[in-house]
Each structure stands twice: as structure tokens, then as C-alpha cells.
Scaffold this active site. Structure first.
Site, mmCIF file in Angstrom:
data_model
loop_
_atom_site.group_PDB
_atom_site.id
_atom_site.type_symbol
_atom_site.label_atom_id
_atom_site.label_comp_id
_atom_site.label_asym_id
_atom_site.label_seq_id
_atom_site.Cartn_x
_atom_site.Cartn_y
_atom_site.Cartn_z
ATOM 1 N N GLY A 86 60.562 -40.439 -6.244
ATOM 2 C CA GLY A 86 61.634 -39.428 -6.278
ATOM 3 C C GLY A 86 62.123 -39.189 -7.687
ATOM 4 N N GLY A 88 64.047 -39.757 -10.471
ATOM 5 C CA GLY A 88 64.939 -40.827 -10.914
ATOM 6 C C GLY A 88 65.728 -40.429 -12.141
ATOM 7 N NE ARG A 89 62.160 -39.698 -16.723
ATOM 8 C CZ ARG A 89 61.446 -39.872 -17.789
ATOM 9 N NH1 ARG A 89 62.027 -40.004 -18.942
ATOM 10 N NH2 ARG A 89 60.142 -39.907 -17.707
ATOM 11 C CE LYS A 109 60.975 -36.001 -17.919
ATOM 12 N NZ LYS A 109 59.615 -35.723 -18.367
ATOM 13 C CG ASP A 121 67.869 -45.387 -18.693
ATOM 14 O OD1 ASP A 121 67.024 -44.589 -18.220
ATOM 15 O OD2 ASP A 121 67.915 -45.694 -19.887
ATOM 16 N NE ARG A 179 57.516 -34.407 -8.267
ATOM 17 C CZ ARG A 179 57.602 -34.585 -9.581
ATOM 18 N NH1 ARG A 179 56.720 -35.312 -10.209
ATOM 19 N NH2 ARG A 179 58.587 -34.041 -10.267
ATOM 20 C CG ASP A 248 53.954 -40.038 -9.271
ATOM 21 O OD1 ASP A 248 52.830 -40.567 -9.266
ATOM 22 O OD2 ASP A 248 54.783 -40.232 -10.177
#
Ligand code: AMP
Ligand code: MG
Length: 490
Positions: A86, A88-89, A109, A121, A179, A248
Site C-alpha cells: 500500500g 506508505g508515503r 509523494k 516514516d 498495480r 507492486d
């Protein structure tokens, strides 16, 4: 300010995403803004200052009607399956209909942690963001389907990686972000209802011509397979190594995505790998064909429950389509390579000659881009007989190879001008050389100097130019950059 936002993906059920606003960043500063792309997207922000634009393209402010979501997906990464990756950032902020009436995703992004961040993070480094901008825009100008970059914003936040790095935010544009891994996520969590919704959404968004067909899921697979083959063959035309062909990172809208560890090859060697984490050369230049086949097989599995209620029947149908992958790939690859040496009439295609030429390049450490460009020019100037002696140290073996080509070109019936016209879009004179990209990033990161990036982006807008000064400036390095390494850029 004129901007027409729409959202369709965020109208799907909430198991497709997490709703989330981007984290605020400190002191956003607009580093790069792609005004040509905003025109294409019908976005008019003329009355906004750079400072205001930086607020929007960092996520500090949201355009009205934005519905930011982090999309869920899974993926086969190298050898193993990750059941939930997924965004994440990254966040899908909104969709827009461009001047060609095509729907585009606008993604930021740098989001801060989302529920898909795992141990990361949710941030991006300025260097990785600049890299993505330069490389994706270069690919676009080379005529290769790709996600694009709309803006780069630097932030005063620090990002902890191997060392401390400045933060950056990229605004990415793509025809969608669905994706192979999005399909895998729903199949492997055995949520067939959502899988069907996803497939129908994808077909209606990207392959609407098959929407009403009885065997639409089979056709869907065929279309994706064809488009992905075209894409990878197109990469090979310019000697692009993607570097991280996990499922992905494969979009069903057939655009190149994920510019972490990619790079262009200078001196020809088919086993080249640049990515620091690809120790075994899984995604080396020549292995891209096999990686694609593997990824298509993973995508194929996801369609089994949709094609027919009878699993065996579904498998047979898709196997039939996948079986001729190798032939389809090779046919397109060799057509492209024959075209690179001016052979356009199928009866004269000579795949052995193509292989001999590549072997000659490999043995003699010759730069791929320069070679094909010089060859094009020599044919155009009708100096093919002197091609090798003009450009390279002659060898008997090379002489025979190029005599063979000369013979074929004499037999081919020509519309010289027409072919030359086509050649202008086949063999580029300029690619983003690794050392140029690296230097632009170092200048930006270490000295806050964005002029190199700016210059590089300008040059890369015309990759087929005949301007000798620019070509000379963008030449391959004299050394062979065997030690050049790229990183996933997380
Ligand atoms: P990538 O290598 O960029 O394709 O990333 C693989 C997966 O890791 C994706 O699901 C990303 O969203 C996630 N990821 C990569 N970097 C970060 C990061 N700094 N913070 C959160 N997630 C990340
Ligand atoms: Mg990725």
C-alpha cells in the site's frame, strides 16, 4: 485558479484505501514546477505565487474537493510475497480529466505515515524526488509511457536514512495507480467481490472497448500483456534498466512507475545491474523479459476466479494466452532492434545480424546510445561503408557484420525521407547519463544549487536533437561506470 477535480477511485468501498490528509511540512519551497504539464492537465494556477504553489504541492493546503487516500496493494517483491504494502508515503489527492480527455491521478509523494507504512516514516528525500522528476520526464520525452512529475518542493524537515538528508515532496501524475499488486491483494485475501469491482473499474477506465465483451476478463489479460510487452521493449530501445520490477511496481495502465533504482546503460553489457539490492541480477537488463513474464503470471492468477466459475477452464484459457508470451516478446523486440539499424521491411529483418552487432558492442565496450545514433547518421548520409572506420577501430569481424547490413540496405526498397522521419524517434542522441543525474542531485542536496537540475531537464526535453554541442556535452563518460549504484530511495 482554475482546476476541475474529480474522484472515482475514492468512491470505491473503503477497503480499497485509507482516507488521510497529508502531514504538514516545514517551510515548503517550490524547486521545480512543470508548467507544460499543467497546461496539458488543464490546471491554471497562474494567479498563485510560487510560495502559494509550494503550500499546495507539499500538501500543507488542499485544493477544494480533494479527497486524499492511500491506496492498498500487495506485491511480489524479489522472491517473496508481501501481503500488504500500500501507499506508505504517498496519497492520491485527486483525479483530473486532461486536454486529451484522459483521466489522470494526481499523487503526492510524501504523506507522513499511513496505515501501510509498516516500519517506514512516510517521507521522501529531496535527492530521490529530484531523481524521479528528471528520469520520468526524460522517459516521457523519449516517447516512453510513464508516470510524470508535476512539481518538486523541498522542505526543512530532515529525513533519516544512511545519513541525515533534506526532505522533498514530488507531485506525480499517472493514468492510474492500479498495480498488479492491487489485484493480488484482493485475490490473496480471498475477497473476490472486491477483486471483481477492481477489474471492472480498471477495464472501464483503461480498456473500455472490451467492457461489453462476453470474455472481457480474458481480453483484459491479453491487453495488459500486450501493453506491458510494448513497454519493456520500449525500455530496451533506449537501454533503460528499471531495477525493481516487483508486481507492486507494474501498472495495468502500462506506464513506467517507480524511479528508485532505475538507470540507463552506457557501455553495452546485457547483464548490467545498477540497483544496490539486486545482488543476483534478478532485474538485470536482459532479465527484464523474464521478470515481466513472472509478473504477468502473478497477475494472471488473480483473474482465474473472474474468467470462469470453473477453475480448470480459467487456467486453460489464460495459459493459452501466456504460452505465446515468448514469441510475442521476441517478435516485438527484434522488430524494434531491426528498426534501430534501418531495416523496416519485414522480409529483410535479420535477427542474427542484430545479435552480432550487440556482441560487437559488448566485446568492444561501446556506448549503446552513441553507436545507434552514429549508425543512423551514417546511413542517412549514405556513408555506411565508412561507418566503422569513421567512428570505431576497425576489425575484420566488424567489417563483415556491417557489409551484411549494407547489402540488406541496398536491397530494401526505400522511401528514404519517410524512414529518416521515423528514425528521428527511434535512436536518441541524448539520455540522462548517470553521472549527470548524480551531479545534479549532489549540487541540489549539498549546495542548494538547482541550476544543474534545471539545465539537465531542459536538455532532456529534446533527446533526439542534432545539436552537436549538446550531444558532446551529454556523451557517455570515458570510464565504464561499473561501480555506479542506485538505491530504492526510501
Ligand atoms: P518502493 O520501493 O518505493 O516501491 O516501495 C515499496 C513499498 O514500501 C511501498 O508500499 C511504499 O509505499 C513503501 N515505502 C517505501 N518507502 C517508504 C517510506 N519512507 N515510508 C513509508 N513507506 C515506504
Ligand atoms: Mg513502488
Amino acid at each position: 485558479m482554475k482546476i476541475n477535480l474529480e474522484n472515482t477511485y475514492s468512491q470505491l468501498a473503503d477497503n480499497f484505501y485509507q482516507k488521510r490528509n497529508p502531514d504538514q511540512v516545514k517551510n515548503p519551497k517550490l524547486i521545480k514546477y512543470n508548467s507544460e504539464l499543467t497546461e496539458e492537465l488543464n490546471i491554471n494556477l497562474d494567479n498563485l505565487s510560487d510560495k502559494q504553489k509550494a503550500e499546495y504541492f507539499s500538501g500543507n493546503k488542499l485544493f477544494p474537493n480533494s479527497q486524499p487516500i492511500a491506496q492498498v496493494y500487495a506485491g511480489h517483491q524479489f522472491w517473496h510475497y508481501s501481503p500488504r504494502l500500500g501507499d506508505g508515503r504517498a496519497l492520491l489527492l485527486w483525479e483530473i480529466i486532461d486536454n486529451n480527455n484522459l483521466r489522470k491521478d494526481i499523487v503526492l509523494k510524501w504523506s507522513g505515515e499511513t496505515m501501510y507504512s509498516r516500519w517506514w516514516d512516510g517521507k521522501a528525500t529531496l535527492g530521490s524526488v529530484i531523481r524521479e522528476y528528471v528520469m520520468s520526464e526524460a522517459m516521457y520525452n523519449l516517447g516512453i509511457p510513464t508516470s510524470r512529475s508535476l512539481a518538486v518542493v523541498s522542505t526543512w524537515d530532515v529525513v533519516f536514512r544512511e545519513n541525515i538528508q533534506p526532505g522533498g515532496v514530488l507531485t506525480r501524475v499517472a493514468s492510474s495507480h492500479i498495480r498488479f499488486g492491487t489485484f493480488e491483494y484482493f485475490l490473496r485475501s480471498w475477497d473476490i467481490e472486491s477483486l471483481k469491482i477492481l477489474a471492472d473499474y480498471s477495464i472501464s477506465r483503461h480498456y473500455s472497448e472490451i467492457e461489453k465483451s462476453e470474455n472481457k476478463y480474458e481480453l483484459f489479460f491479453q491487453r495488459v500483456l500486450e501493453k506491458q510487452i510494448d513497454l519493456v521493449v520500449n525500455w530496451m530501445r533506449v537501454w533503460f534498466i528499471h531495477g525493481v520490477m516487483n508486481t507492486d511496481n507494474m501498472l495495468i495502465c502500462w506506464e513506467t512507475i517507480d524511479y528508485g533504482p532505475c538507470a540507463f546503460m552506457d557501455h553495452y553489457n546485457k547483464n548490467t545491474v545498477f540497483s544496490s539490492i539486486d545482488q543476483n541480477g534478478r532485474y538485470s537488463f536482459m532479465n527484464q523479459k523474464y521478470s515481466l513474464a513472472r509478473n504477468l503470471a502473478r497477475f494472471w492468477e488473480t483473474l482465474i476466479p473472474l474468467i470462469s466459475d470453473n477453475t480448470e477452464k480459467s487456467i486453460k484459457i489464460i495459459e493459452k494466452n501466456l504460452e505465446n508470451f515468448r514469441d510475442q516478446f521476441d517478435e516485438k523486440y527484434f522488430k524494434m532492434m531491426n528498426n534501430k539499424i534501418w531495416i523496416f521491411q519485414e522480409e529483410y529483418f535479420d535477427n542474427k545480424l542484430v545479435e552480432d552487432i550487440l556482441e560487437y558492442l559488448e566485446k568492444n565496450n561501446i556506448d549503446y546510445t552513441d553507436f545507434f545514433r552514429n549508425l543512423s547518421k551514417s546511413v542517412w548520409e549514405q556513408k555506411i561503408n565508412n561507418f566503422i572506420t569513421n567512428y570505431y577501430n576497425n576489425t575484420l569481424e566488424a567489417e563483415n557484420t556491417f557489409k551484411k547490413l549494407e547489402n540488406i540496405l541496398q536491397k530494401q526498397s526505400w522511401n528514404f525521407d519517410e524512414i529518416w522521419e521515423m528514425m528521428q524517434k527511434i535512436n536518441p542522441s541524448i539520455i540522462p547519463r548517470n553521472y549527470k543525474v548524480k551531479n545534479a542531485i549532489i549540487a541540489a542536496e549539498q549546495n542548494n544549487d538547482f541550476t544543474q537540475m534545471e539545465k539537465l531537464c531542459d536538455i532532456l526535453k529534446n533527446p533526439y536533437t542534432d545539436n552537436q554541442e549538446i550531444i558532446k556535452n551529454m556523451k557517455a563518460p570515458s570510464f565504464i561506470d561499473k561501480n555506479y549504484q542506485t538505491f530504492c530511495g526510501t
